[in-house]
Design a protein around this motif. Structure first.
Motif, PDB file in Angstrom:
ATOM      1  N   GLY A 183       0.674  -1.367   0.083  1.00  0.00           N
ATOM      2  CA  GLY A 183       0.106  -0.143   0.200  1.00  0.00           C
ATOM      3  C   GLY A 183       1.047   1.372  -0.052  1.00  0.00           C
ATOM      4  O   GLY A 183       0.267   2.292   0.231  1.00  0.00           O
ATOM      5  N   ILE A 184       2.017   1.140  -0.263  1.00  0.00           N
ATOM      6  CA  ILE A 184       2.963   2.288  -0.212  1.00  0.00           C
ATOM      7  C   ILE A 184       2.616   3.112  -1.623  1.00  0.00           C
ATOM      8  O   ILE A 184       2.303   2.631  -2.455  1.00  0.00           O
ATOM      9  CB  ILE A 184       4.387   2.076  -0.067  1.00  0.00           C
ATOM     10  CG1 ILE A 184       4.635   1.250   0.966  1.00  0.00           C
ATOM     11  CG2 ILE A 184       5.393   3.405  -0.640  1.00  0.00           C
ATOM     12  CD1 ILE A 184       6.248   0.829   1.188  1.00  0.00           C
ATOM     13  N   LYS A 185       2.478   4.453  -1.457  1.00  0.00           N
ATOM     14  CA  LYS A 185       2.020   5.449  -2.643  1.00  0.00           C
ATOM     15  C   LYS A 185       2.972   6.708  -2.638  1.00  0.00           C
ATOM     16  O   LYS A 185       3.651   6.999  -1.559  1.00  0.00           O
ATOM     17  CB  LYS A 185       0.600   5.847  -2.574  1.00  0.00           C
ATOM     18  CG  LYS A 185      -0.317   4.456  -2.383  1.00  0.00           C
ATOM     19  CD  LYS A 185      -1.967   5.185  -2.482  1.00  0.00           C
ATOM     20  CE  LYS A 185      -2.950   4.106  -2.528  1.00  0.00           C
ATOM     21  NZ  LYS A 185      -4.159   4.577  -2.560  1.00  0.00           N
ATOM     22  N   GLY A 186       3.246   7.171  -3.828  1.00  0.00           N
ATOM     23  CA  GLY A 186       3.823   8.192  -4.032  1.00  0.00           C
ATOM     24  C   GLY A 186       5.467   8.229  -3.742  1.00  0.00           C
ATOM     25  O   GLY A 186       5.877   9.246  -3.274  1.00  0.00           O
ATOM     26  N   CYS A 187       6.135   7.128  -4.207  1.00  0.00           N
ATOM     27  CA  CYS A 187       7.510   6.692  -3.672  1.00  0.00           C
ATOM     28  C   CYS A 187       8.244   6.466  -4.877  1.00  0.00           C
ATOM     29  O   CYS A 187       8.077   5.558  -5.334  1.00  0.00           O
ATOM     30  CB  CYS A 187       7.511   5.721  -2.524  1.00  0.00           C
ATOM     31  SG  CYS A 187       9.109   5.411  -1.813  1.00  0.00           S
ATOM     32  N   GLU A 188       9.029   7.345  -5.481  1.00  0.00           N
ATOM     33  CA  GLU A 188       9.886   7.048  -6.478  1.00  0.00           C
ATOM     34  C   GLU A 188      11.053   6.096  -6.257  1.00  0.00           C
ATOM     35  O   GLU A 188      11.804   5.897  -5.411  1.00  0.00           O
ATOM     36  CB  GLU A 188      10.434   8.287  -7.255  1.00  0.00           C
ATOM     37  CG  GLU A 188      11.087   8.285  -8.425  1.00  0.00           C
ATOM     38  CD  GLU A 188      11.633   9.798  -8.784  1.00  0.00           C
ATOM     39  OE1 GLU A 188      12.595   9.705  -9.742  1.00  0.00           O
ATOM     40  OE2 GLU A 188      11.336  10.567  -8.256  1.00  0.00           O
ATOM     41  N   PHE A 189      11.100   5.336  -7.368  1.00  0.00           N
ATOM     42  CA  PHE A 189      12.065   3.967  -7.213  1.00  0.00           C
ATOM     43  C   PHE A 189      13.575   4.752  -7.420  1.00  0.00           C
ATOM     44  O   PHE A 189      13.600   5.419  -8.759  1.00  0.00           O
ATOM     45  CB  PHE A 189      11.833   3.049  -8.196  1.00  0.00           C
ATOM     46  CG  PHE A 189      12.822   2.069  -8.359  1.00  0.00           C
ATOM     47  CD1 PHE A 189      13.259   1.364  -7.315  1.00  0.00           C
ATOM     48  CD2 PHE A 189      13.195   1.658  -9.627  1.00  0.00           C
ATOM     49  CE1 PHE A 189      14.210   0.305  -7.403  1.00  0.00           C
ATOM     50  CE2 PHE A 189      14.349   0.604  -9.856  1.00  0.00           C
ATOM     51  CZ  PHE A 189      14.893   0.078  -8.706  1.00  0.00           C
ATOM     52  N   HIS A 190      14.557   4.735  -6.648  1.00  0.00           N
ATOM     53  CA  HIS A 190      15.928   5.096  -6.941  1.00  0.00           C
ATOM     54  C   HIS A 190      16.824   3.841  -6.710  1.00  0.00           C
ATOM     55  O   HIS A 190      18.146   4.180  -6.468  1.00  0.00           O
ATOM     56  CB  HIS A 190      16.224   6.048  -5.703  1.00  0.00           C
ATOM     57  CG  HIS A 190      15.511   7.274  -5.878  1.00  0.00           C
ATOM     58  ND1 HIS A 190      15.549   8.208  -7.030  1.00  0.00           N
ATOM     59  CD2 HIS A 190      14.508   7.891  -5.211  1.00  0.00           C
ATOM     60  CE1 HIS A 190      14.793   9.347  -6.889  1.00  0.00           C
ATOM     61  NE2 HIS A 190      14.228   9.240  -5.667  1.00  0.00           N
ATOM     62  N   GLY A 191      16.511   2.876  -7.001  1.00  0.00           N
ATOM     63  CA  GLY A 191      17.275   1.645  -6.979  1.00  0.00           C
ATOM     64  C   GLY A 191      17.579   1.265  -5.710  1.00  0.00           C
ATOM     65  O   GLY A 191      16.742   1.019  -5.094  1.00  0.00           O
ATOM     66  N   TYR A 192      19.031   0.954  -5.475  1.00  0.00           N
ATOM     67  CA  TYR A 192      19.281   0.082  -4.149  1.00  0.00           C
ATOM     68  C   TYR A 192      19.430   1.061  -2.907  1.00  0.00           C
ATOM     69  O   TYR A 192      19.802   0.737  -1.916  1.00  0.00           O
ATOM     70  CB  TYR A 192      20.531  -0.685  -4.287  1.00  0.00           C
ATOM     71  CG  TYR A 192      21.982   0.003  -4.750  1.00  0.00           C
ATOM     72  CD1 TYR A 192      22.492   1.086  -4.100  1.00  0.00           C
ATOM     73  CD2 TYR A 192      22.458   0.055  -5.966  1.00  0.00           C
ATOM     74  CE1 TYR A 192      23.657   1.888  -4.242  1.00  0.00           C
ATOM     75  CE2 TYR A 192      23.552   0.735  -6.634  1.00  0.00           C
ATOM     76  CZ  TYR A 192      24.032   1.538  -5.608  1.00  0.00           C
ATOM     77  OH  TYR A 192      25.001   2.441  -6.161  1.00  0.00           O
TER      78      TYR A 192
END
Length: 336
Positions: A183-192
């Motif tokens: 349910g996580i929202k609004g979180c941009e993926f930045h790799g590791y």
């Protein structure tokens, strides 16, 4: 007051952001199963039954027959091994997403390496932004706590950026999945580097120090946002704290957390500093206890001491506080 800032320890490891190819490989190192997570030539991996994250560090010396050094992810003090990938070209690997579907080689310890690519995504690429689409990809994180390591769950729709939709948490003792957060929202993926840990993090002040935060928008710069998670020893699971704000700092003596938000003022050399203080009230919850807002006007460089100063400072008006709370900082500080 004694503050401990949530500082990303991986900034020096993060390549300049003009492109990024994220890849996942699975296969074997010797007799052990292995899974590698690449961001360009930087990689973190798990192999065998050790359940400790290792870091693959590229060797730039041309006279070294090996391509990579191997360290534990949380330490560069001791080289654990070296690895050579056959016919490896750093430039091609970093720019050609279709290259290197298979990686073969060997380690200094004599183990043969056989890996095949199971996932790739080229970030900062217009074609990938338009066309790439995937769901629920697990991506290993560099940082871990003394007892747990983490994988973020990543999904992407066409014409949208890749985002984190969940977190998987594993025990370092046996490698078992102990919790999945969804349910996580609004979180941009930045790799590791989306999950950040530190041996000093203890957001619920219970002495456990397995706590972490999830970077939502950017690694560094003002107005960062994050979600903060604590390990509840009674429930034996992680709980998200009710902290909403920017660039939090924690006071471990007073058991308080402070949010710092910077907003533009009416003129180009004016700025607003909005702070919210939260008190820990137990049971993994905080309560807002104070808000302060300072309007800094007429910024200039003081010629006597060469410092940037403001000629006027005053308390913010209610409408300025309201506007600052609504302000969304779209500056991309990670490009600097």
């Amino acid at each position: 007051m004694k503050y401990i800032k949530c500082i990303l320890l991986t900034i020096l490891l993060t390549p300049a952001i003009s492109h990024a190819i994220f890849r996942i490989y699975t296969g074997t190192i010797g007799q052990d199963n292995a899974e590698f997570y690449f961001d360009d030539e930087y990689a973190f991996y798990l192999a065998g039954k050790e359940h400790q994250i290792k870091h693959l560090s590229f060797i730039s010396k041309p006279n070294d027959m090996f391509n990579f050094k191997v360290y534990y992810a949380n330490s560069f003090e001791k080289i654990l091994d070296k690895i050579v990938i056959e016919n490896f070209d750093r430039g091609i690997f970093n720019h050609d997403a279709d290259a290197y579907q298979y990686l073969t080689g060997h380690s200094l310890n004599g183990d043969k390496i056989n890996l095949h690519e199971i996932f790739k995504y080229k970030k900062y690429d217009e074609h990938s932004l338009r066309e790439a689409e995937f769901n629920n990809i697990d991506y290993l994180q560099q940082h871990s706590t003394k007892d747990f390591y983490f994988k973020v769950i990543v999904s992407k729709k066409k014409n949208e950026e890749a985002n984190i939709v969940g977190i998987k948490i594993y025990s370092k003792h046996d490698g078992k999945l102990i919790q999945t957060i969804t349910g996580i929202k609004g979180c941009e993926f930045h790799g590791y580097v989306n999950i950040v840990t530190h041996e000093g993090f203890d957001y619920n002040f219970d002495g456990d120090n397995n706590d972490f935060y999830l970077v939502k928008d950017r690694y560094h710069g003002p107005n960062r946002t994050a979600e903060y998670y604590v390990y509840d020893k009674t429930q034996q699971q992680f709980v998200k704290l009710n902290l909403e704000g920017n660039a939090f700092r924690f006071d471990y003596e007073e058991k308080e957390a402070t949010s710092y938000k910077n907003c533009p003022g009416k003129k180009g050399n004016d700025y607003i500093l909005l702070t919210d203080d939260f008190k820990y009230i137990g049971n993994n919850r905080y309560k807002k206890i104070k808000t302060e807002c300072l309007y800094n006007a007429d910024g200039h460089v003081n010629k006597d001491n060469n410092r940037y100063e403001y000629r006027k400072q005053r308390a913010c008006k209610p409408k300025e506080i309201k506007a600052c709370r609504k302000y969304i900082d779209t500056n991309d500080y990670d490009d600097y």
